[in-house]
Write an enzyme that holds these catalytic residues in place. Structure first.
Site, PDB file in Angstrom:
ATOM      1  N   ASP A 110     -12.218  -2.407  -2.608  1.00 45.53           N
ATOM      2  CA  ASP A 110     -11.221  -1.354  -2.361  1.00 45.53           C
ATOM      3  C   ASP A 110      -9.848  -1.809  -2.835  1.00 45.53           C
ATOM      4  O   ASP A 110      -9.299  -2.787  -2.306  1.00 45.53           O
ATOM      5  CB  ASP A 110     -11.201  -1.074  -0.844  1.00 45.53           C
ATOM      6  CG  ASP A 110     -10.229   0.023  -0.429  1.00 45.53           C
ATOM      7  OD1 ASP A 110      -9.644   0.691  -1.308  1.00 45.53           O
ATOM      8  OD2 ASP A 110     -10.063   0.201   0.799  1.00 45.53           O
ATOM      9  N   GLY A 111      -9.303  -1.065  -3.802  1.00 38.80           N
ATOM     10  CA  GLY A 111      -7.933  -1.290  -4.218  1.00 38.80           C
ATOM     11  C   GLY A 111      -7.795  -1.550  -5.709  1.00 38.80           C
ATOM     12  O   GLY A 111      -8.376  -2.507  -6.228  1.00 38.80           O
ATOM     13  N   GLY A 112      -7.086  -0.663  -6.395  1.00 39.35           N
ATOM     14  CA  GLY A 112      -6.806  -0.884  -7.814  1.00 39.35           C
ATOM     15  C   GLY A 112      -8.018  -0.722  -8.711  1.00 39.35           C
ATOM     16  O   GLY A 112      -8.023  -1.236  -9.837  1.00 39.35           O
ATOM     17  N   SER A 126     -11.256   7.633  -2.176  1.00 44.25           N
ATOM     18  CA  SER A 126     -10.378   7.501  -1.009  1.00 44.25           C
ATOM     19  C   SER A 126      -9.415   8.682  -0.969  1.00 44.25           C
ATOM     20  O   SER A 126      -8.612   8.868  -1.898  1.00 44.25           O
ATOM     21  CB  SER A 126      -9.581   6.202  -1.083  1.00 44.25           C
ATOM     22  OG  SER A 126      -8.509   6.268  -0.162  1.00 44.25           O
ATOM     23  N   MET A 181      -7.385   0.159   9.269  1.00 45.72           N
ATOM     24  CA  MET A 181      -6.301  -0.810   9.054  1.00 45.72           C
ATOM     25  C   MET A 181      -5.394  -0.722  10.262  1.00 45.72           C
ATOM     26  O   MET A 181      -4.268  -0.208  10.200  1.00 45.72           O
ATOM     27  CB  MET A 181      -5.561  -0.473   7.743  1.00 45.72           C
ATOM     28  CG  MET A 181      -6.359  -0.859   6.505  1.00 45.72           C
ATOM     29  SD  MET A 181      -5.838   0.034   5.031  1.00 45.72           S
ATOM     30  CE  MET A 181      -6.806   1.520   5.231  1.00 45.72           C
ATOM     31  N   GLY A 240      -8.976   5.564  -5.059  1.00 48.12           N
ATOM     32  CA  GLY A 240      -8.106   6.622  -4.566  1.00 48.12           C
ATOM     33  C   GLY A 240      -7.341   7.278  -5.686  1.00 48.12           C
ATOM     34  O   GLY A 240      -7.653   8.386  -6.134  1.00 48.12           O
ATOM     35  N   MET A 280      -4.559   4.095   9.181  1.00 45.81           N
ATOM     36  CA  MET A 280      -3.467   3.105   9.240  1.00 45.81           C
ATOM     37  C   MET A 280      -2.603   3.380  10.464  1.00 45.81           C
ATOM     38  O   MET A 280      -2.331   4.542  10.782  1.00 45.81           O
ATOM     39  CB  MET A 280      -2.594   3.202   7.984  1.00 45.81           C
ATOM     40  CG  MET A 280      -3.376   3.037   6.697  1.00 45.81           C
ATOM     41  SD  MET A 280      -2.267   3.026   5.279  1.00 45.81           S
ATOM     42  CE  MET A 280      -3.468   3.027   3.937  1.00 45.81           C
ATOM     43  N   HIS A 322     -12.235   3.171   7.109  1.00 40.72           N
ATOM     44  CA  HIS A 322     -11.626   1.847   6.946  1.00 40.72           C
ATOM     45  C   HIS A 322     -10.440   1.766   7.899  1.00 40.72           C
ATOM     46  O   HIS A 322      -9.413   2.404   7.670  1.00 40.72           O
ATOM     47  CB  HIS A 322     -11.200   1.712   5.471  1.00 40.72           C
ATOM     48  CG  HIS A 322     -10.437   0.468   5.147  1.00 40.72           C
ATOM     49  ND1 HIS A 322      -9.732   0.326   3.968  1.00 40.72           N
ATOM     50  CD2 HIS A 322     -10.271  -0.693   5.824  1.00 40.72           C
ATOM     51  CE1 HIS A 322      -9.167  -0.875   3.941  1.00 40.72           C
ATOM     52  NE2 HIS A 322      -9.467  -1.505   5.054  1.00 40.72           N
ATOM     53  N   GLY A 349      -2.516  -0.785   2.698  1.00 40.74           N
ATOM     54  CA  GLY A 349      -1.382   0.006   3.159  1.00 40.74           C
ATOM     55  C   GLY A 349      -1.019   1.157   2.235  1.00 40.74           C
ATOM     56  O   GLY A 349      -0.547   2.183   2.705  1.00 40.74           O
ATOM     57  N   MET A 381     -11.056  -6.479   0.060  1.00 44.00           N
ATOM     58  CA  MET A 381      -9.799  -5.802  -0.319  1.00 44.00           C
ATOM     59  C   MET A 381      -9.262  -6.447  -1.601  1.00 44.00           C
ATOM     60  O   MET A 381      -9.024  -7.653  -1.652  1.00 44.00           O
ATOM     61  CB  MET A 381      -8.758  -5.923   0.798  1.00 44.00           C
ATOM     62  CG  MET A 381      -9.032  -5.062   2.020  1.00 44.00           C
ATOM     63  SD  MET A 381      -9.360  -3.313   1.662  1.00 44.00           S
ATOM     64  CE  MET A 381      -7.803  -2.835   0.878  1.00 44.00           C
ATOM     65  N   HIS A 430     -14.201   7.874   1.440  1.00 42.50           N
ATOM     66  CA  HIS A 430     -13.525   6.725   2.061  1.00 42.50           C
ATOM     67  C   HIS A 430     -12.275   7.227   2.785  1.00 42.50           C
ATOM     68  O   HIS A 430     -11.433   7.912   2.193  1.00 42.50           O
ATOM     69  CB  HIS A 430     -13.164   5.707   0.974  1.00 42.50           C
ATOM     70  CG  HIS A 430     -12.561   4.449   1.482  1.00 42.50           C
ATOM     71  ND1 HIS A 430     -13.311   3.386   1.961  1.00 42.50           N
ATOM     72  CD2 HIS A 430     -11.267   4.057   1.578  1.00 42.50           C
ATOM     73  CE1 HIS A 430     -12.498   2.405   2.326  1.00 42.50           C
ATOM     74  NE2 HIS A 430     -11.245   2.777   2.108  1.00 42.50           N
ATOM     75  N   ASP A 487      -9.039   6.222   5.063  1.00 44.74           N
ATOM     76  CA  ASP A 487      -8.156   5.099   5.385  1.00 44.74           C
ATOM     77  C   ASP A 487      -7.309   5.402   6.611  1.00 44.74           C
ATOM     78  O   ASP A 487      -6.400   6.235   6.559  1.00 44.74           O
ATOM     79  CB  ASP A 487      -7.233   4.815   4.193  1.00 44.74           C
ATOM     80  CG  ASP A 487      -7.979   4.176   3.037  1.00 44.74           C
ATOM     81  OD1 ASP A 487      -8.574   3.099   3.253  1.00 44.74           O
ATOM     82  OD2 ASP A 487      -7.961   4.750   1.939  1.00 44.74           O
TER      83      ASP A 487
HETATM   84  C1  DX5 Z   1      -5.330   0.773   0.577  1.00 43.00           C
HETATM   85  C2  DX5 Z   1      -6.551   1.578   0.929  1.00 43.00           C
HETATM   86  C3  DX5 Z   1      -7.319   2.058  -0.231  1.00 43.00           C
HETATM   87  C4  DX5 Z   1      -6.539   2.961  -1.168  1.00 43.00           C
HETATM   88  C5  DX5 Z   1      -6.950   2.552  -2.542  1.00 43.00           C
HETATM   89  O1  DX5 Z   1      -4.805   0.240   1.724  1.00 43.00           O
HETATM   90  O2  DX5 Z   1      -7.426   0.827   1.737  1.00 43.00           O
HETATM   91  O3  DX5 Z   1      -8.533   2.678   0.157  1.00 43.00           O
HETATM   92  O4  DX5 Z   1      -6.783   4.323  -1.014  1.00 43.00           O
HETATM   93  O5  DX5 Z   1      -6.153   3.227  -3.447  1.00 43.00           O
HETATM   94  P1  DX5 Z   1      -6.199   2.912  -4.999  1.00 43.00           P
HETATM   95  O6  DX5 Z   1      -7.632   3.179  -5.454  1.00 43.00           O
HETATM   96  O7  DX5 Z   1      -5.225   3.863  -5.574  1.00 43.00           O
HETATM   97  O8  DX5 Z   1      -5.835   1.473  -5.166  1.00 43.00           O
HETATM   98 ZN    ZN Z   2      -9.459   1.668   2.124  1.00 44.30          ZN
END
Ligand code: DX5
Ligand code: ZN
Length: 226
Positions: free
Chosen positions: A182-184, A15, A75, A204, A44, A73, A149, A144, A40, A42
């Site tokens: 996606d996330g963490g 990401s 958001m 990311g 927003m 993605h 965000g 997610m 990826h 993002d």
């Molecule tokens: C969060 C995004 C993710 C973000 C993940 O809202 O959708 O794609 O980049 O970041 P990490 O991998 O650092 O959690």
């Molecule tokens: Zn994302």
């Protein structure tokens, strides 16, 4: 087919949210050189999530900067008003939030009609049941594992149960849709996600903020899921 213990190595989708926005061309090149499978992206809007990134022009510019599939993605609120613009900009996949779409089935159909692959996603607090009606119309289902965000948040462990549940729901339907998380996500939890049935892992901060660099970070993920 899988190797060794039968684990299919998931695709890796860095990401760019955690990359330097002033050097995004270099960021996607580094991911491509390091063996990333997708990029990826993002998007927003400052309403659906409390942060802002960029719009369709960024996708069009990225489309010229890499040969990798662009996994967009969204958001954003009212995704149905925007999906065609992201497809026209060159998105390979466009994913909308079930919480944001007035008629998620129509949004998925609009993405496919415009010529891209259609994704549906759900927030950590949203039940899997909310997206079950749309599984047949989806080319990608995104779980997610943080509140969307921001990058760099901690993985929410209950996402693993959602991945297992969705793997079985997709298999029951004979669906070949991608199951993305996606996330963490770090090398440390990547293997459990792959074992739960994820086919695409987004990362990311674990890719772009690894002090060893992007290629080394991607190699750590590949070793973790090998
Ligand atoms: C969060 C995004 C993710 C973000 C993940 O809202 O959708 O794609 O980049 O970041 P990490 O991998 O650092 O959690
Ligand atoms: Zn994302």
């Amino acid at each position: 087919m899988g190797q060794g213990k039968g684990l299919n190595a998931p695709k890796l989708a860095p990401s760019i949210l955690s990359a330097d926005f002033a050097r995004l061309g270099d960021a996607v090149s580094a991911a491509e050189a390091g063996g990333a499978d997708w990029i990826h992206v993002d998007v927003m809007d400052g309403h659906f999530v409390p942060n802002l990134t960029f719009g369709p022009k960024m996708v069009a510019d990225l489309r010229r900067a890499t040969r990798l599939p662009l996994d967009v993605h969204l958001m954003i609120e009212q995704p149905d008003a925007w999906v065609t613009k992201y497809v026209e900009a060159g998105a390979t996949y466009v994913t909308a939030h079930v919480e944001a779409a007035a008629d998620p089935g129509a949004t998925l159909a609009a993405i496919r009609a415009a010529g891209a692959r259609a994704g549906i996603t759900l927030n950590p607090e949203t039940e899997v049941a909310r997206i079950v009606p749309y599984l047949e119309a989806a080319d990608l289902v995104l779980v997610m594992s943080v509140h969307p965000g921001f990058g760099g948040q901690a993985f929410i462990a209950s996402a693993l149960d959602k991945v297992r549940a969705l793997r079985s729901l997709l298999d029951d339907r004979g669906s070949t849709a991608e199951l993305e998380v996606d996330g963490g996500i770090k090398p440390e939890n990547a293997r459990a996600l792959a074992a739960a049935g994820a086919s695409v892992l987004v990362a990311g901060s674990a890719v772009y903020l690894d002090p060893d660099g992007v290629s080394a970070a991607l190699a750590k993920f590949r070793r973790a899921v090998a």
